[in-house]
Design a protein around this motif. Structure first.
Motif, PDB file in Angstrom:
ATOM      1  N   SER A 107      -6.528   4.688   1.317  1.00  0.00           N
ATOM      2  CA  SER A 107      -5.995   6.006   0.787  1.00  0.00           C
ATOM      3  C   SER A 107      -5.256   6.014  -0.387  1.00  0.00           C
ATOM      4  CB  SER A 107      -5.009   6.409   2.055  1.00  0.00           C
ATOM      5  OG  SER A 107      -3.995   5.547   2.163  1.00  0.00           O
ATOM      6  N   THR A 108      -4.425   4.872  -0.809  1.00  0.00           N
ATOM      7  CA  THR A 108      -3.669   5.037  -1.958  1.00  0.00           C
ATOM      8  C   THR A 108      -4.345   4.193  -3.377  1.00  0.00           C
ATOM      9  OG1 THR A 108      -2.589   2.810  -1.203  1.00  0.00           O
ATOM     10  CG2 THR A 108      -1.468   4.960  -0.790  1.00  0.00           C
ATOM     11  N   CYS A 109      -5.593   3.871  -3.138  1.00  0.00           N
ATOM     12  CA  CYS A 109      -6.415   3.136  -4.079  1.00  0.00           C
ATOM     13  C   CYS A 109      -6.723   3.851  -5.252  1.00  0.00           C
ATOM     14  CB  CYS A 109      -7.472   2.526  -3.528  1.00  0.00           C
ATOM     15  SG  CYS A 109      -8.689   1.830  -4.637  1.00  0.00           S
ATOM     16  N   LEU A 127       0.816  -1.327  -0.014  1.00  0.00           N
ATOM     17  CA  LEU A 127      -0.028  -0.061   0.075  1.00  0.00           C
ATOM     18  C   LEU A 127       0.891   1.268   0.156  1.00  0.00           C
ATOM     19  CD1 LEU A 127      -2.896  -0.841   2.530  1.00  0.00           C
ATOM     20  CD2 LEU A 127      -2.605  -1.203   0.185  1.00  0.00           C
ATOM     21  N   GLY A 128       2.055   1.129   0.220  1.00  0.00           N
ATOM     22  CA  GLY A 128       3.009   2.204   0.593  1.00  0.00           C
ATOM     23  C   GLY A 128       2.812   3.052   1.766  1.00  0.00           C
ATOM     24  N   VAL A 129       1.910   2.659   2.718  1.00  0.00           N
ATOM     25  CA  VAL A 129       1.602   3.257   3.967  1.00  0.00           C
ATOM     26  C   VAL A 129       2.331   2.705   5.299  1.00  0.00           C
ATOM     27  CG1 VAL A 129      -0.378   4.214   5.318  1.00  0.00           C
ATOM     28  CG2 VAL A 129      -0.449   4.058   2.814  1.00  0.00           C
ATOM     29  N   PRO A 130       2.949   3.489   6.186  1.00  0.00           N
ATOM     30  CA  PRO A 130       3.489   2.927   7.183  1.00  0.00           C
ATOM     31  C   PRO A 130       2.686   2.111   8.083  1.00  0.00           C
ATOM     32  CG  PRO A 130       4.180   5.056   6.960  1.00  0.00           C
ATOM     33  CD  PRO A 130       3.062   4.774   5.916  1.00  0.00           C
ATOM     34  N   ILE A 131       3.171   1.041   8.711  1.00  0.00           N
ATOM     35  CA  ILE A 131       2.200   0.167   9.494  1.00  0.00           C
ATOM     36  C   ILE A 131       1.647   1.026  10.686  1.00  0.00           C
ATOM     37  CG2 ILE A 131       2.534  -1.827  11.315  1.00  0.00           C
ATOM     38  CD1 ILE A 131       4.452  -3.133   9.462  1.00  0.00           C
ATOM     39  N   ARG A 179      -6.715  -1.122  -8.203  1.00  0.00           N
ATOM     40  CA  ARG A 179      -5.158  -0.651  -8.546  1.00  0.00           C
ATOM     41  C   ARG A 179      -4.766   0.294  -7.245  1.00  0.00           C
ATOM     42  NH1 ARG A 179      -7.416   1.566 -13.977  1.00  0.00           N
ATOM     43  NH2 ARG A 179      -8.967   1.505 -12.614  1.00  0.00           N
ATOM     44  N   VAL A 180      -3.609   0.222  -6.896  1.00  0.00           N
ATOM     45  CA  VAL A 180      -3.056   1.112  -5.973  1.00  0.00           C
ATOM     46  C   VAL A 180      -1.879   1.991  -6.619  1.00  0.00           C
ATOM     47  CG1 VAL A 180      -1.196   1.208  -4.242  1.00  0.00           C
ATOM     48  CG2 VAL A 180      -3.160  -0.256  -4.031  1.00  0.00           C
ATOM     49  N   VAL A 181      -1.948   3.426  -6.377  1.00  0.00           N
ATOM     50  CA  VAL A 181      -1.026   4.298  -7.168  1.00  0.00           C
ATOM     51  C   VAL A 181       0.106   4.554  -5.850  1.00  0.00           C
ATOM     52  CG1 VAL A 181      -0.916   6.354  -8.306  1.00  0.00           C
ATOM     53  CG2 VAL A 181      -3.029   5.152  -8.314  1.00  0.00           C
ATOM     54  N   GLY A 182       1.319   4.409  -6.630  1.00  0.00           N
ATOM     55  CA  GLY A 182       2.294   4.733  -5.755  1.00  0.00           C
ATOM     56  C   GLY A 182       2.940   6.197  -5.595  1.00  0.00           C
ATOM     57  N   LYS A 183       3.781   6.421  -4.948  1.00  0.00           N
ATOM     58  CA  LYS A 183       4.353   7.806  -4.702  1.00  0.00           C
ATOM     59  C   LYS A 183       4.685   8.192  -6.126  1.00  0.00           C
ATOM     60  CE  LYS A 183       5.202   7.815   0.092  1.00  0.00           C
ATOM     61  NZ  LYS A 183       5.992   7.819   1.323  1.00  0.00           N
ATOM     62  N   ASP A 184       5.515   7.503  -6.915  1.00  0.00           N
ATOM     63  CA  ASP A 184       6.000   7.735  -7.937  1.00  0.00           C
ATOM     64  C   ASP A 184       4.852   7.785  -9.508  1.00  0.00           C
ATOM     65  OD1 ASP A 184       5.483   4.875  -8.174  1.00  0.00           O
ATOM     66  OD2 ASP A 184       7.542   4.691  -8.701  1.00  0.00           O
TER      67      ASP A 184
END
Length: 604
Positions: free
Chosen positions: A311-313, A295-299, A338-343
């Motif tokens: 949140s990153t969906c 997900l790219g979100v801290p635990i 789909r999940v969108v990364g920071k990049d």
């Protein structure tokens, strides 16, 4: 339950009670006895083994004693009293509360001394009337259960120690054995079936409020009416305050800690994201490191705020994902999103949600397993493109034939025009050129690559008519007649039009190839419950053998000489991605029917 007077009487009789146990043959010969029995008689066990029990039973009680032993052999045990004669000639009164046959020629007897001979009849009457049992004659927490874990009975002391009463547990599975100690129950069963009479052990059990407490067990076999071991009678004491049990608790805690470390090692090193969510508290109870990577979100942020799971969906998938987590379904659910990364890179995730249901049938927690399926999605897309390229290649010969015919006409007319003063053939040439233009346009539409999944609301009639016009020339060459019967009112579906065309072309090609001698190809639509449109493709071809029907859609399985099987596999997957279904029925020599079901557009 007993009244107060009887309670006092029983308590007075059973203070510091010593239970005697001995086993006899059917004829009354003593096989074995415990030390309490020998102490009562003031004799050594060796001096009474193989002697008759009647030698130590009061002469006035001998007939009743043997009669009760015989009756217990047939079942229906009735507690009874007798007097035991000691060396000095004095007698001690006992009542027998357990009389079980362990074999065809061995009965085990348990008896309790009666302190006041004048009062034993009231207790005996209660036992005969089954108002009390052996569980009521002990101060220990006692439970009687079968080997499958079904509770027969518990006493009041059990309720005080563990929190469950007889009414709640009787006839239900025993809930107080922790899962990680279930092996002990199996070991106890094997030891009792192996002939052990008493098993003593220190262990831990679960109370009703979920607390593990250390206990000391004395476990006895429970016999059925035929003398066979059918379960256990377990007497337990709470040893929480003893030094011995403190060491035991430390050992158990060390074992639990090792198990937790092992589980964490597994969950933190698998390629699957794992979450556990409490429905009532609306918070995450556990999340592993892989989920953070997906997900790219801290635990720690996820544990603090579970809404960050979405949140990153991707914005197009977020509404469906929120609904997926909010609905408390009672069965396994699966979603792909789909999940969108920071990049800005897009990653495809598949999540399986498994509900955990309590005894009342209510969903209390969810366990979710998530994995990256981006590579699989890419492979699916490549397969679709491969199949499309294969389809285009196979249709190329047919298109060439369709274009060659009008070109031949045009070429001939141009030669005639050169010799004629009047342009009589212009309109004919224009018509033939229009046919060429239409054929090339259809071909380009099919071959044009699509970017992603471009879903749109489109007419199912339009898609069918477009594919039929594309395939009818090839069908005519094979002497095949199309018969189209579409539903009276046009229906609309939410789909990726090129993929639906690809499926229909695959199916029509297969039907045409299945009719080498010509035939009839029927295409029809109908509506099911205003929710689904059903498309039927029926041919009169050679049919499909039953053993091949079950393998349709598998990769690289085909009954064609040079077929790869990818066409149908891709078709199956396309329809599944459109929330539909595809089904084949066939009879050799009569033809094949393909049924496609697709959901109608909400705005239909």
């Amino acid at each position: 339950m007993m009244n107060t007077d009887v309670d006092e009487e029983l308590n007075a009789q059973t203070v510091d009670v010593i239970t005697i146990n001995f086993s006899l043959t059917k004829d009354g010969a003593i096989i074995s006895a415990n030390k309490e029995f020998c102490q009562m008689l003031r004799r050594e066990v060796g001096s009474i083994t193989d002697t008759s029990i009647l030698e130590v039973v009061h002469e006035q009680d001998r007939t009743l004693f043997m009669q009760r032993i015989t009756e217990s052999y047939e079942g229906g045990v009735i507690p009874f009293t007798f007097r035991l004669i000691r060396i000095k000639g004095d007698s001690l009164p006992f009542y027998v509360n357990l009389c079980r046959w362990v074999s065809l020629d061995e009965v085990c007897v348990q008896a309790i001394p009666i302190a006041d001979p004048s009062g034993y009849t009231a207790v005996e009457q209660l036992l005969v009337e089954k108002k009390i049992t052996v569980l009521d004659l002990t101060d220990n927490a006692a439970i009687n259960c079968n080997f499958d874990g079904t509770v027969v009975a518990v006493n009041n002391a059990y309720d005080k120690l563990f929190g469950w009463n007889n009414k709640e547990l009787k006839g239900n599975k025993s809930p107080f054995v922790p899962d990680h100690l279930m092996h002990e129950f199996i070991e106890i069963k094997n030891r009792l079936l192996g002939g052990e009479k008493v098993i003593r052990m220190n262990t831990a059990r679960m109370t009703r409020n979920g607390i593990m407490i250390p206990v000391n067990f004395s476990i006895l076999p429970d016999y059925d009416n035929k003398g066979r071991v059918q379960g256990v009678i377990a007497l337990s004491k709470n040893l929480e305050e003893t030094l011995e049990m403190k060491a035991f608790i430390e050992k158990q805690m060390e074992y639990i800690l090792q198990q937790e470390i092992l589980i964490k090692d597994i969950t933190n090193n698998v390629e699957v994201g794992i979450c556990q969510y409490d429905v009532e508290k609306k918070k995450l109870l556990y999340i592993n490191r892989r989920m953070e990577g997906l997900l790219g979100v801290p635990i720690y942020d996820l544990m603090r705020d579970s809404t960050l799971l979405v949140s990153t969906c991707h914005s197009d998938d977020k509404t469906e994902l929120i609904r997926f987590y909010d609905e408390s379904a009672r069965e396994l659910k699966i979603i792909e999103y789909r999940v969108v990364g920071k990049d800005g890179e897009v990653c495809w995730i598949r999540t399986k949600l498994t509900p955990i249901i309590n005894e009342a049938g209510k969903v209390i927690r969810f366990v979710s397993l998530s994995q990256d399926i981006s590579k699989q999605k890419l492979q699916d897309e490549l397969l679709r493109k491969w199949d499309k390229l294969n389809t285009v290649g196979q249709l190329a010969a047919s298109f060439a034939h369709q274009i060659r015919n009008p070109l031949t006409s045009i070429k001939g007319f141009i030669q005639l025009v050169a010799t004629e003063q009047e342009n009589l053939y212009g309109p004919i040439m224009q018509e033939e050129l229009h046919k060429i233009e239409s054929t090339i346009e259809d071909f380009l539409q099919l071959a044009k690559p699509s970017i992603g999944m471009e879903f749109t609301t489109t007419s199912i009639h339009t898609q069918i008519n477009r594919v039929v016009s594309l395939m009818e020339k090839e069908a005519m060459l094979q002497n095949i007649i199309f018969k189209i019967k579409l539903y009276d009112k046009d229906q609309f579906i939410y789909c990726e039009p090129k993929q639906i065309q690809q499926v229909l072309i695959n199916l029509l090609k297969n039907s045409i190839e299945a009719m080498p001698g010509g035939g009839e190809l029927r295409i029809s639509t109908m509506i099911e419950g205003n929710q689904m449109v059903k498309i039927l493709v029926v041919d009169t071809g050679i049919g499909i053998p039953p053993e091949r029907l079950s393998k349709l859609g598998e990769p690289f399985y085909s009954h064609k000489e040079k077929g790869t099987g990818l066409g149908l596999m891709v078709s199956y997957r396309i329809i599944e991605n459109h929330q539909g279904s595809i089904r084949f029925t066939s009879k050799e020599g009569y033809g094949t029917t393909v049924e496609i079901r697709l959901p109608l557009s909400v705005s239909n």
